[in-house]
Scaffold this active site. Structure first.
Site, mmCIF file in Angstrom:
data_model
loop_
_atom_site.group_PDB
_atom_site.id
_atom_site.type_symbol
_atom_site.label_atom_id
_atom_site.label_comp_id
_atom_site.label_asym_id
_atom_site.label_seq_id
_atom_site.Cartn_x
_atom_site.Cartn_y
_atom_site.Cartn_z
ATOM 1 N N GLY A 1 18.535 50.594 -39.466
ATOM 2 C CA GLY A 1 18.173 51.269 -38.163
ATOM 3 C C GLY A 1 18.584 50.411 -36.921
ATOM 4 O O GLY A 1 17.987 50.702 -35.960
ATOM 5 N N SER A 2 19.658 49.738 -37.046
ATOM 6 C CA SER A 2 19.965 48.942 -35.961
ATOM 7 C C SER A 2 20.524 49.945 -34.935
ATOM 8 O O SER A 2 20.513 49.648 -33.800
ATOM 9 C CB SER A 2 21.106 47.664 -36.284
ATOM 10 N N ASN A 3 21.436 50.641 -35.319
ATOM 11 C CA ASN A 3 21.945 51.719 -34.525
ATOM 12 C C ASN A 3 20.823 52.639 -33.892
ATOM 13 O O ASN A 3 21.082 52.799 -32.390
ATOM 14 C CB ASN A 3 23.111 52.736 -34.809
ATOM 15 N N ARG B 1 19.139 69.617 -52.184
ATOM 16 C CA ARG B 1 19.484 69.352 -50.845
ATOM 17 C C ARG B 1 19.065 70.415 -49.799
ATOM 18 O O ARG B 1 18.731 69.862 -48.697
ATOM 19 C CB ARG B 1 21.034 69.159 -50.893
ATOM 20 N N ARG C 1 22.666 60.450 -46.857
ATOM 21 C CA ARG C 1 22.811 61.506 -47.311
ATOM 22 C C ARG C 1 23.704 62.661 -46.936
ATOM 23 O O ARG C 1 23.963 62.404 -45.871
ATOM 24 C CB ARG C 1 21.341 62.164 -47.095
ATOM 25 N N LEU D 1 24.889 65.969 -46.222
ATOM 26 C CA LEU D 1 24.099 67.334 -45.712
ATOM 27 C C LEU D 1 24.423 68.739 -46.159
ATOM 28 O O LEU D 1 25.658 68.720 -46.552
ATOM 29 C CB LEU D 1 24.117 67.181 -44.030
ATOM 30 N N ASN E 1 27.714 61.402 -35.585
ATOM 31 C CA ASN E 1 27.562 60.458 -36.367
ATOM 32 C C ASN E 1 28.399 59.128 -36.187
ATOM 33 O O ASN E 1 29.449 59.405 -35.442
ATOM 34 C CB ASN E 1 28.088 60.753 -37.836
ATOM 35 N N HIS F 1 30.437 55.830 -37.640
ATOM 36 C CA HIS F 1 31.160 55.390 -38.804
ATOM 37 C C HIS F 1 31.985 54.014 -38.511
ATOM 38 O O HIS F 1 32.539 53.902 -37.633
ATOM 39 C CB HIS F 1 31.889 56.376 -39.386
#
Ligand code: GRF
Length: 189
Positions: A14-16, A66, A92, A94, A108, A110
């Site tokens: 969770g650093s972002n 899902r 995950r 989606l 997102n 990346h």
């Protein structure tokens, strides 16, 4: 100023997520973090969210399809009046229905210069290829993995002697600067 309500989806460190939360402390930030969602109930990032008083929805996806799990996440986001979703190390895939529901409002980050090096282990693959440049990308989320319109990128040089960890650290510094800026631009647009 009314701020856009953002939900952040994590699975791990969770650093972002933390970078997005920190940026939202500034008075002129156009978004606030309304909810942290994790499919890993003991994800390290949840502690940071708790210390910062941010509501969370943490539940394992195990035993659910899902679509079933994503419907629960979607419900939690809507209950929190979330308007934008930021994936931040959410490991995950989606469901198509979830992607469609948040189209244009879900981003997102990346760790590569997309469209190169989609998927996992990007730093190792960049080193193996002998590339001189690496970096990170923020993009809108579509049905295809690590695809979708690119909103912004940041580059770093690959240095002599880099291993995957050193390169990952250098990219991560850029991720933490890029993500809050791009999310702010998106919610302002
Ligand atoms: C980051 O490198 C991000 O680009 C990728 O997964 C990693 C998550 O790190 N999607 P963190 O959980 O934000 O620290």
């Amino acid at each position: 100023m009314s701020r856009a309500r953002v939900g952040i989806l994590i699975s791990g460190r969770g650093s972002n997520m933390a970078a997005l939360i920190e940026a939202a402390r500034k008075e002129d930030c156009p978004y606030e973090v309304a909810l942290i969602v994790s499919n890993v109930p003991d994800a390290a990032g949840l502690d940071y969210a708790a210390v910062n008083g941010i509501p969370q929805f943490a539940m394992s996806h195990k035993g659910l399809s899902r679509a079933e799990f994503d419907a629960l996440v979607d419900g939690a986001l809507r209950d929190a009046d979330v308007e934008y979703v930021a994936l931040a190390g959410y490991m995950r895939l989606l469901s198509p229905g979830f992607v469609a529901a948040w189209r244009g409002r879900m981003v997102n980050i990346h760790p590569s210069l997309l469209p190169f090096y989609k998927g996992l282990d990007t730093h190792r693959r960049v080193l193996d290829a002998g590339d001189a440049r690496h970096g990170c990308t923020v993009h809108l989320v579509t049905e295809s993995l690590d695809d979708g319109p690119i909103l912004a990128q940041a580059e770093v040089p690959v240095l002599e002697g880099d291993d995957a960890e050193a390169l990952a650290r250098r990219v991560l510094i850029e991720e933490h600067k890029l993500y809050p800026r791009v999310l702010a631009d998106l919610v302002r647009s």
